[in-house]
Each structure stands twice: as C-alpha cells, then as structure tokens.
Design an enzyme around this catalytic site. Structure first.
Site, short mmCIF file in Angstrom:
data_model
loop_
_atom_site.label_atom_id
_atom_site.label_comp_id
_atom_site.label_asym_id
_atom_site.label_seq_id
_atom_site.Cartn_x
_atom_site.Cartn_y
_atom_site.Cartn_z
N ASP A 151 1.06 -0.78 0.08
CA ASP A 151 -0.31 -0.12 -0.07
C ASP A 151 1.19 1.06 0.03
OD1 ASP A 151 -2.17 -1.51 0.25
OD2 ASP A 151 -2.73 -1.76 1.64
N ASP A 158 0.93 3.94 -3.07
CA ASP A 158 0.25 5.28 -2.74
C ASP A 158 1.54 6.25 -3.09
OD1 ASP A 158 -1.77 6.97 -1.03
OD2 ASP A 158 -0.03 7.95 0.24
N SER A 200 -13.82 -1.78 0.60
CA SER A 200 -12.41 -0.83 1.19
C SER A 200 -12.97 0.54 1.79
CB SER A 200 -11.51 -2.45 0.77
OG SER A 200 -11.17 -1.84 -0.43
N LEU A 201 -11.28 0.52 3.04
CA LEU A 201 -10.57 2.10 2.90
C LEU A 201 -9.09 2.33 2.07
CD1 LEU A 201 -11.86 2.50 6.34
CD2 LEU A 201 -13.03 2.92 4.33
N GLU A 212 -11.68 6.46 14.55
CA GLU A 212 -11.48 5.32 15.81
C GLU A 212 -10.76 4.00 15.54
OE1 GLU A 212 -15.31 3.18 14.47
OE2 GLU A 212 -15.61 4.52 12.96
N LYS A 271 -9.33 1.06 14.00
CA LYS A 271 -9.35 0.09 13.33
C LYS A 271 -9.46 -1.47 13.49
CE LYS A 271 -8.49 -1.14 8.83
NZ LYS A 271 -7.71 -2.34 8.41
N CYS A 299 6.39 -13.24 -19.77
CA CYS A 299 6.44 -14.33 -21.05
C CYS A 299 5.51 -13.83 -22.44
CB CYS A 299 6.17 -15.37 -20.31
SG CYS A 299 5.70 -17.22 -21.53
#
EC number: 6.5.1.2
Length: 701
Positions: free
Chosen positions: A43, A47, A92-93, A126, A128, A440
C-alpha cells in the site's frame, strides 16, 4: 532517471515522461489488484506512486494525461455456506501511511465539496479493528440475516452463527430504528480470550491459531454452530447500509443510535474538527495499541456530516469520505533461501523470495515479493543473504534490504519463461523505455498463463460460476478437458471426447455435484456485458474499466465493433478517440484492447466463446432522470459544484460522462473559460447549456 528526481526539479519534458511512466506503473498495479486479486505493490509503494503523480500534475497542470490515474475491491464466498448478496457493496478503505497523506485527504474533501477555508470539516475517528467484517440485516427490528464481506458483492450467510454472539442483538432495543437496515461492523476476539483459546486447543492436541483475527474468522465460519457458540467472539458496530429511512444527520449520531439499539460500539470513537486533532488522536491510539484488549492496525477517519458523505460518494473500491491511517509495517530478519518465478495471467514474471519461515506480526511468513528484476538489482539481493522483510496489514510481505550478505552467487532474471520456455522480454513503449516487468511471450500456449486466465474467467468478479473454483479449473486443465474459456461450456463433451470417465466418477465428484456443476455452467450462458469483458482478462481492462465501457456502449456488439475499428484504423481513428473519450478510460486500456483484437488466436477464442454464451446488454439504471443514457461533457469552470462532484452526480443519474466532444455527445455543459470543446460542440450543432441550465434539467436548482 526522472523517477529519482524531486518533482520541483523536473523539467517540462521530464515531467511528461514521468507522468507516462507513472500512468503505466499505476495501471499495472491496478490490474494486479483488481483483475488478479494479487497486489504486486505494498500500500505504501502504491500510494507513493499516486502521490508523485498528483504532485507532478499539480506543478504541470497542462501536462495532465487523458489516462491520468484516478481513484479506483477480500476473498470469495466459500462452498460451505449459502451465498448472501449484499444490498450495497461492502467496500474497503483507501489507506494513509503518513501525516501528509491525512492532510491531503482533508484537502481533497474540501476541494470536492468546494468548502471555504473557514468552514469546519469535522471527522469521526476510531481504532481500526483487525477482525472480520460482518453485515447484519434487520427488518422491523428483528435480525433476519448475517453475511460476511466475501468479495464485497457476495458473502457467506452465517446467520445462525452470528445469533450466538452476545454483542449482536437478535431484536433491536429502544426506538427510532428504520424498518429495514443493514448494520455493519467487525467480529473480533480479545487478546486474552485468544490466548485462552489457543491454550485449550494446544492442550487438546489441536492446531493453534496464528493470531486473533484468524481465530475470529475461523470461529465465525464454523459449519457446526455449537463450535462458534463456544468461541469468545465479540462485535463492534460502526457502519450501515440500505436504511429504509434516515435515522441520523451525522456519523457520530448514527453510532450513538447503534448503542441505543443494543449494539456494542467502540468507546474510543471521538468527533474532531481539525487535521491537527486527527493526528494527535492517531498518536494517542498508537501509544495505547499494546494495552488495548483487541488488535488494531490503524485509525479510521470519516467525514461526520452524512449529507456530505452522500455528496462525496464512492469510487470503485472505497468511499471518498473515509480513510484508514495505518500503523507502520512490522519487520523481521530472516534468510533468503532462494528466488522463485511466478507467471501471472498476463504473462508477467514476478520474482518471489523463498524465506526461512519467520513470524512477523503474529503471522508466519515464508515468501515475500521482490517485485521485479530492477528491484532485485537495487537491493543487491541473492540467495543466502540475511534480509529484512516487512508486512503491512494483508499486503504481500516484501523484502526491504540486505542485512548481511551471504556466500551465494549473484542471481539473474531468466530471459525465458520457466513454464513454457518462450522468450521473456521487457516490452519497449513508444518513448523507448523498457517495462519494469519481464513478460512471457507465449500467450495462451503458456500453461501458466492459460490456467491463470481460466481462473480469472470463472472468478466471482467475472462469470462467477458456482462450484468452479481454482482447484477445479486446475484439475480440468491437467486432464485436458478445459484449455480455453469456451471449453468450460463444452466440459461434458470434452470429457467424453478425451475418453475420460464421466465427471460423476471422478474423485471428489458424485452424481449430484456433477449435475450441480453442469447446471451452474449452463446458468452462465447468459452473462452481463461488464462481467464478460472483465472475464477476458485483458491487460488494463479490469472490473472498473469493464463497467465503464458497458455503461458507455450498452451492447457488446457496438463496443467490439469500435474495438475492431480502432485496431484497423489505429490511434488516429475516430473509433480510438471514441474509446479514450470515455471519462476514466486511458490510452493504455484502449491500446490493450486493440492489441488483443489484433492477435489471431484471441479472435478465434472470442468467436468460439461467443458461440457458447450470450452477452447481455447493459441496462441503464432507471433513475427517472432526463439525462439517463445521455453522453455528457463538462468544459470550462463550474461555479455551483466542483468538476468531480458534477461528474459523480451525472454518473449517478445514469449519464455517460465523456472527456472529449464527438458527434455522439448529447449535451455539453459549458462554464466560463470553455475553449476548444465548446467550439467543437458548436461546429457539430450539439446541445450546449450553462451550469444553471444543467442543474435545472437534473432537478437541482
């Protein structure tokens, strides 16, 4: 190389070249993520690419490419539970890894909403929870269904098991709950309960769990409900979907309502108003991480106002109004035993580090990605070295650096495919730059590519054939019964032609399972446009891009006619411009489609496949809007909403948003400063309207 230079040091020519490189790299990463379900970048690395792309575009806005990367989802439902289709996708986030990422998130929100600097932008924050996502459907206050996340569209029905959790009310308390609502949250196991469970499992001579998350997931997905009942599972409620009527005005109020209805909510959730407060909260939670009774892997921030959440909407895999601020990756040192090569569906050769098993963050790791040969050269890594690896969340572990060189010989990337022996080359683009990945050239004659393409073709995101998973595909391919997608629909005939026993006599099959599989295959002889296109596994044409093409062309015949015309006429043709004129479609996808059509064996396969299946037309959503099905182009400056919001709203109403004006454009919305697009629209005699006229048309005056 320009990729090593700071953005502020780039010349205009270097910036243009770098934007092209980034577009290809991000498109490759997106294809790996969305098509292969096998991310090749962490990630943080992904990013970093996106942030560099954004920074260059900000400095050189005139260089922004038509295929500029835009913001673009777990595991499939298993065979042991009934499938449960979510009324709204469980997405997802997007992730943030640095303070700057979080600040950029807030800036993007403000820009999208067009907020003044002095206007308060409040968030909820909050911990996770590192657990298993669960969606609970309530009707008239009664629990009707519980479903796991699955692939985001379809999960597993675990209602009976969920009813055994004390944190999940079978009947809602209090009042004010909607007639129908899906309450969503996380199933987890407290650290102390996990330790006790593993002690009991070890004492009984059974296999212990690697970490609390695996224990929670395995416990909830037990076919024997009594086993689930005996496990110490907990549940936090934090989100919802498909509410029949509004019940709150803010995220904070909504979670408070959950508590009133009998759910357990996280007492650490707070409401904050500045980025500085957000980052202070993150540091506070990170400091307390070890002392919390549950595992967490970051902090989640959500825009508090629900009307703003609605305006912000979603991209394909995540809401625009939320982000997960992840904790730093966990690291360990181990020995590199060897380097293996994996061949992907599109022929990419990926080096994989074979490691002395080591525990990282509670998970035993024995393999890690090395990305490509350039990365191996940069690291200077070879078998026998002691290396540092890291694992962040569910991302494939990666090798970070050599800690202590070993005595092994230097390693070189093979120039032939290890599976079929065909040449493995680094493709050269129009600017003379080599692809970072060796591929390939064997195409469908390469068994590895053929099998991976078949797996993708039958996957949940493509044809979604019940009972036909990776194991079955590999078996049928090894037996010679399925070599290409069309063979799936000829399975019974091919088994007979090969002189093999009937399927019901094969190990693992019986009369009933064979009948069910044949029925499931026949049920997919009619397939939606977007699923069919995604199933073909064409490079750069994944789930999101396939859906965009389906919404724009509506019928497979008209779409493929455009692809053929583009392949015949080249990049100067009207058909090519029609393909890349679709908002969000870049040159990489268009050229990949043309290359696919240009290969005789692909044309033969597609013709044979279309003899077996009927591709259904895309039916525009019935929104009741006069712009449903219309192709619209925005040009100039918009004053009542941002360009991104205008495009998102038009798409939600069933309009097709294009980036270029053509004879097929229905409406051009022109604001102050409109230039060549407006001129072309007037030359073609197209309908041109102001922003106010557009808002009046869609009923938002």
């Amino acid at each position: 190389m320009s990729g090593d230079k700071p953005v502020e040091a780039l010349s205009e020519a270097e910036a243009a070249a770098e934007l092209e490189r980034l577009a290809r790299a991000i498109a490759d990463a997106d294809a790996a993520y969305y098509q292969n379900d096998a991310p090749e970048l962490t990630d943080a690395d992904y990013d970093a690419l996106r942030q560099r792309n954004l920074a260059i575009e900000a400095r050189f806005p005139a260089l922004k490419r038509e295929d500029s990367p835009t913001d673009r989802v777990g595991a499939e439902a298993g065979d042991g539970f009934a499938k449960a289709r979510h009324s709204a996708p469980m997405l997802s986030l997007d992730n943030a890894f640095t303070d700057e990422d979080v600040a950029d998130f807030a800036v993007r929100i403000r820009r999208f909403l067009g907020l003044a600097p002095e206007e308060t932008l409040a968030f909820t924050a909050e911990p996770k929870i590192d657990g298993l996502s669960l969606s609970l459907t309530y009707e008239n206050g009664k629990l009707m269904r519980a479903a796991t996340r699955g692939d985001g569209q379809t999960g597993e029905d675990v209602t009976a098991n969920a009813r055994t959790l004390g944190d999940i009310p079978v009947k809602l308390k209090g009042k004010g709950w909607p007639e129908r609502i899906e309450v969503r949250g996380e199933v987890y196991m407290a650290k102390s309960a996990f330790a006790d469970l593993n002690a009991r499992e070890a004492e009984a001579g059974r296999k212990v769990f690697a970490n609390p998350r695996n224990a929670a997931a395995g416990s909830l997905r037990q076919l024997d409900v009594e086993i689930t009942k005996s496990r110490p599972l907990r549940f936090f409620a934090y989100a919802w979907a498909a509410a029949s009527e509004p019940f709150a005005q803010t995220q904070f109020e909504a979670v408070k309502a959950f508590a009133d209805w009998g759910f357990v909510t996280n007492s650490r959730m707070i409401r904050i108003k500045t980025v500085e407060e957000v980052l202070s909260y993150y540091q506070e939670i990170e400091a307390e991480r070890a002392s919390l009774e549950y595992d967490i892997d970051g902090v989640v921030y959500k825009v508090d106002r629900l009307d703003w959440q609605q305006r912000l909407g979603f991209v394909s895999r995540a809401p625009r109004w939320a982000i997960a601020h992840k904790f730093p990756a966990e690291k360990a040192v181990t020995t590199l035993l060897g380097i293996d090569i994996q061949v992907g569906r599109t022929g990419s050769l990926t080096p994989v580090a074979r490691l002395e098993p080591v525990t990282v963050g509670g998970v035993v790791v024995s393999n890690a990605t090395l990305h490509n040969e350039d990365e191996i050269a940069r690291l200077g890594v070879k078998p026998g070295d002691k290396v540092e690896i890291q694992r962040a969340g569910d991302v494939i572990p990666q090798v970070l650096r050599v800690v202590e060189p070993g005595q092994g010989a230097p390693w070189a990337m093979p120039d032939t495919c290890p599976v079929c022996g065909s040449a493995a080359v680094r493709e050269i683009d129009d600017a003379g730059r080599a692809d970072v990945r060796r591929r390939c050239t064997g195409g469908l004659i390469c068994p590895a590519q053929a099998v991976e393409r078949l797996k993708h073709f039958v996957s949940r995101k493509a044809l979604d054939i019940d009972g036909l998973g990776e194991k079955q595909v590999l078996l049928f391919h090894e037996k010679g019964a399925v070599k290409a997608p069309q063979d799936i629909f000829r399975l019974k005939k091919n088994i007979e032609a090969a002189g093999l026993p009937p399927l019901e006599e094969w190990e693992g099959f019986g009369a009933q399972s064979a009948r069910k599989l044949y029925s499931a295959i026949d049920a997919r002889r009619k397939v939606p446009f977007a699923r069919f296109l995604n199933g073909l596994g064409i490079r750069y044409v994944g789930q999101t891009t396939s859906a965009q093409f389906a919404r724009s062309f509506l019928s497979w015949q008209s779409f493929w006619a455009a692809v053929k015309a583009a392949e015949e006429g080249g990049i100067e043709s009207e058909a090519y411009n029609e393909l890349i004129g679709i908002d969000g479609i870049g040159q990489a996808a268009a050229r990949s489609l043309m290359a696919f059509e240009g290969e005789p064996h692909n044309r033969e396969m597609l013709a044979a496949l279309l003899e077996e299946v009927e591709v259904e037309d895309e039916i525009p959503a019935e929104t009741g809007s006069p712009v449903t099905g219309k192709t619209v182009v925005f040009t100039g400056t918009l004053e009542k909403m941002t360009r991104d919001e205008a495009k998102a709203r038009a798409s939600a109403l069933g309009a097709k948003v294009a980036g270029t004006v053509s004879a097929k454009t229905d409406i051009v919305i022109a604001g102050p400063g409109a230039g060549s697009k407006l001129v072309k629209a007037e030359q073609l005699g197209l309908a041109v309207m102001t922003e106010d006229e557009w808002l009046a048309l869609i009923g938002e005056t």
